[in-house]
Write a protein that holds these residues in place. Structure first.
Motif, PDB file in Angstrom:
ATOM      1  N   PRO A 273       0.832  -1.208   0.000  1.00 40.94           N
ATOM      2  CA  PRO A 273       0.000   0.000   0.000  1.00 40.94           C
ATOM      3  C   PRO A 273       0.870   1.264   0.000  1.00 40.94           C
ATOM      4  O   PRO A 273       1.982   1.255   0.541  1.00 40.94           O
ATOM      5  CB  PRO A 273      -0.781  -0.117   1.313  1.00 40.94           C
ATOM      6  N   ALA A 274       0.335   2.332  -0.638  1.00 41.65           N
ATOM      7  CA  ALA A 274       1.097   3.571  -0.777  1.00 41.65           C
ATOM      8  C   ALA A 274       1.585   4.104   0.569  1.00 41.65           C
ATOM      9  O   ALA A 274       2.626   4.768   0.646  1.00 41.65           O
ATOM     10  CB  ALA A 274       0.257   4.611  -1.496  1.00 41.65           C
ATOM     11  N   SER A 275       0.848   3.762   1.657  1.00 38.00           N
ATOM     12  CA  SER A 275       1.227   4.259   2.988  1.00 38.00           C
ATOM     13  C   SER A 275       2.630   3.782   3.402  1.00 38.00           C
ATOM     14  O   SER A 275       3.265   4.377   4.273  1.00 38.00           O
ATOM     15  CB  SER A 275       0.200   3.795   4.027  1.00 38.00           C
ATOM     16  N   PHE A 276       3.128   2.708   2.779  1.00 39.77           N
ATOM     17  CA  PHE A 276       4.478   2.232   3.104  1.00 39.77           C
ATOM     18  C   PHE A 276       5.547   3.137   2.499  1.00 39.77           C
ATOM     19  O   PHE A 276       6.703   3.085   2.886  1.00 39.77           O
ATOM     20  CB  PHE A 276       4.671   0.796   2.604  1.00 39.77           C
ATOM     21  N   GLY A 277       5.145   3.928   1.477  1.00 39.04           N
ATOM     22  CA  GLY A 277       6.098   4.867   0.879  1.00 39.04           C
ATOM     23  C   GLY A 277       7.208   4.220   0.077  1.00 39.04           C
ATOM     24  O   GLY A 277       8.241   4.833  -0.181  1.00 39.04           O
ATOM     25  N   ASN A 278       7.017   2.970  -0.339  1.00 39.77           N
ATOM     26  CA  ASN A 278       8.081   2.306  -1.107  1.00 39.77           C
ATOM     27  C   ASN A 278       8.208   2.861  -2.514  1.00 39.77           C
ATOM     28  O   ASN A 278       9.291   2.875  -3.085  1.00 39.77           O
ATOM     29  CB  ASN A 278       7.812   0.799  -1.192  1.00 39.77           C
ATOM     30  N   GLY A 282       4.302   7.513  -5.229  1.00 36.38           N
ATOM     31  CA  GLY A 282       3.033   7.306  -4.549  1.00 36.38           C
ATOM     32  C   GLY A 282       1.961   6.688  -5.434  1.00 36.38           C
ATOM     33  O   GLY A 282       0.817   6.511  -5.014  1.00 36.38           O
ATOM     34  N   PRO A 284      -0.408   4.074  -7.255  1.00 38.53           N
ATOM     35  CA  PRO A 284      -0.889   2.778  -6.775  1.00 38.53           C
ATOM     36  C   PRO A 284      -0.360   1.631  -7.634  1.00 38.53           C
ATOM     37  O   PRO A 284      -0.011   1.824  -8.803  1.00 38.53           O
ATOM     38  CB  PRO A 284      -2.415   2.893  -6.892  1.00 38.53           C
ATOM     39  N   GLY A 332       0.836  -4.167   9.208  1.00 36.09           N
ATOM     40  CA  GLY A 332       0.061  -3.332   8.288  1.00 36.09           C
ATOM     41  C   GLY A 332      -0.444  -4.106   7.086  1.00 36.09           C
ATOM     42  O   GLY A 332      -1.237  -3.593   6.304  1.00 36.09           O
TER      43      GLY A 332
END
Ligand code: HEC
Ligand code: HEC
Length: 462
Positions: A273-278, A282, A284, A332
């Motif tokens: 998920p984008a929240s991981f910032g990998n 950003g 999807p 997460g």
């Protein structure tokens, strides 16, 4: 059995011709089991076969090209090694006891029979023995090793790994199956933006290969630079399929020239998920990893249509991902979710993992769906909980010492597959059919016979 003997012999005749020439024309077609594989030199020039990569820089006669050949997507297949054993009676420099034999002691290589038995893992599975010390700070103790070849040491342990291709390197997020050349002392983790970390790691890797595989002294900087410049200019892919014809015809985007135009950065299309910032943008995740053969969907050429369907299977067939250390145990992420092949092979049109992420999909498990009885069994005991794990390869845990990293390896690049069987880090999949069988059983996917055949046709076309 896909690779017939005549094809192997012909490939070897090619290899012999190549060995005697000074250079390989750019995009020269080299025969493999399902067609022709080609390497494109990013400098748009012939591929010189005389540089440091091809020179014996150590003491045992080996060069990088002993284990990384243009005919085999710059890896090496077990079929080619078998032939080399036959032609040289087991004396070619790949057959050396430091890491080519099943074990470096309790062997007799003075007779042909002795060599046949000492190098059996190399000739049958294309495996090199990698001896790694158990880290001093490890969270576990290697209680015992049951190695059928005698390498039962518990402080420095022997694992058996397939040579990874020394091509398509610009797409890598980590070096070696266990990432050890990206996280060893004096190496740097490859991160976004990749400002030279990959090159530094490749230089470190080349030095280790010369001092290790080739038993040499630390090479001169110029030689290391020559090797890194050489290998990073190579782009390799299947270019022609016997039944489908040219993979870049009629709207097909196969082959190494199209691959050379493929954009890549660390984190591109990451599936977390984008929240991981990998993914630094950003954006999807898009599960449609490969879009090489879309135009062949309605092709009247039967094999082209099959390859196009296989691409769709890769991009969309639901796979319940559970019990994968490195994904399902990550805070997460759910303990089970519906993904696809691309959840782990997320790099567009390349198929490796676009971020450094070691995973345990169970290839090294003692109860793997594939035969792993030829490998050692390690019994590892957790120093705190006293839990016990038996495995055929501790994987990344031998680098980090972390209990959670047992059995984890990287997801490799999926190009040039047809020319470099067997597959997986331990060679346990003799064919691509075995690879599909592994996934079908391990993840209970339920592929139809046609989906399997299409997926194999597609993977052979990469
Ligand atoms: C005796 C066989 C052998 C020789 C000789 C050899 N390699 Fe390798 N190479 C391997 C094996 C096995 C691996 C994978 C090992 C692992 O991951 O634990 C590997 C991995 C690599 C990788 C990592 C690719 C990736 O995807 O991470 C590169 C790059 C590489 N070798 C380059 C070289 C170079 C350059 C030389 C010469 C200086 C060389 N190799 C000599 C067997 C060999
Ligand atoms: C949960 C993550 C995950 C999923 C899903 C996944 N793979 Fe993999 N794949 C990996 C990892 C990790 C490896 C390396 C495993 C090893 O060698 O131990 C790998 C290795 C491979 C290889 C061997 C490559 C080589 O150089 O030996 C092939 C081929 C492959 N995968 C194809 C697929 C296909 C096709 C699918 C979908 C049916 C798929 N994978 C689904 C993680 C995954």
């Amino acid at each position: 059995m896909k690779l017939s003997i005549p094809a192997t012999l012909l490939a070897s005749a090619f290899a012999g011709t190549i060995a005697r020439s000074q250079s390989l024309p750019n995009n020269f077609p080299l025969l493999d089991g399902s067609g022709f594989v080609e390497t494109y030199n990013l400098n748009n020039a012939p591929i010189s076969l005389t540089g440091a990569f091809f020179q014996s820089l150590g003491t045992n006669g080996r060069s990088c090209s002993s284990c990384h050949l243009p005919t085999e997507s710059w890896s090496v297949s077990a079929a080619e090694i078998q032939l080399r054993f036959l032609l040289t009676q087991g004396t070619d420099p790949i057959f050396r006891t430091n890491d080519g034999s099943n074990c470096d002691h309790s062997i007799d290589t003075s007779t042909l029979e002795g060599r046949r038995s000492a190098y059996s893992l190399l000739t049958s599975r294309g495996l090199i023995r990698i001896a790694l010390p158990v880290p001093a700070n490890a969270q576990f103790t290697v209680q015992s090793v049951n190695n059928p070849y005698g390498c039962n040491e518990t402080s420095t342990v022997s694992v058996y790994r397939r040579p990874l291709p020394a091509t398509n390197l610009r797409f890598l997020s980590t070096l070696m199956w266990d990432g050890r050349e990206s996280t060893a002392p004096s190496t740097v983790k490859i991160a976004y933006p990749n400002t030279g970390q990959l090159l530094a790691d490749l230089a470190h890797q080349a030095i280790d290969a010369i001092t290790g595989h080739a038993q040499g002294a630390v090479p001169a900087n110029a030689q290391v630079l020559d090797i890194v410049n050489f290998e990073t200019a190579l782009q390799t892919a299947q270019a022609l399929d016997f039944q489908a014809g040219s993979l870049s015809n009629a709207g097909g985007n196969g082959g190494p020239v199209a691959l050379a135009a493929q954009a890549f950065f660390i984190g591109v299309n990451d599936s977390f998920p984008a929240s991981f910032g990998n993914n630094p943008t950003g954006a999807p995740f898009n599960p449609a990893i490969f879009n090489l053969f879309n135009s062949w969907t309605n092709s009247p050429v039967r094999q082209r249509a099959s390859i196009a369907r296989g691409e769709v299977v890769f991009n969309s067939k639901p796979i319940t991902i559970s019990g994968v250390a490195g994904i399902n145990d990550v805070v997460g992420l759910p303990p089970s979710f519906s993904g696809t092949c691309g959840t782990c092979h997320d790099s567009p049109n390349v198929g490796d993992h676009s971020v450094s992420a070691a995973l345990n999909i169970g290839v090294a498990d003692i109860d793997s769906p594939l035969n792993v009885s030829y490998l050692p069994v390690f019994t590892l005991v957790n120093n705190t909980t006293h839990a016990v794990i038996k495995t055929t390869d501790p994987g990344r845990a031998l680098i980090t010492g972390q209990w959670a990293d047992i059995g984890k390896v990287k997801g490799p690049v999926l190009r040039g597959l047809a020319s470099r069987a067997p597959y997986f880090h331990n060679g346990s999949a003799a064919t691509l059919s075995d690879v599909i069988q592994f996934y079908d059983t391990r993840f209970g996917i339920g592929f139809t016979a046609r989906e399997k055949a299409d997926l194999i046709a597609f993977l052979n076309a990469l």
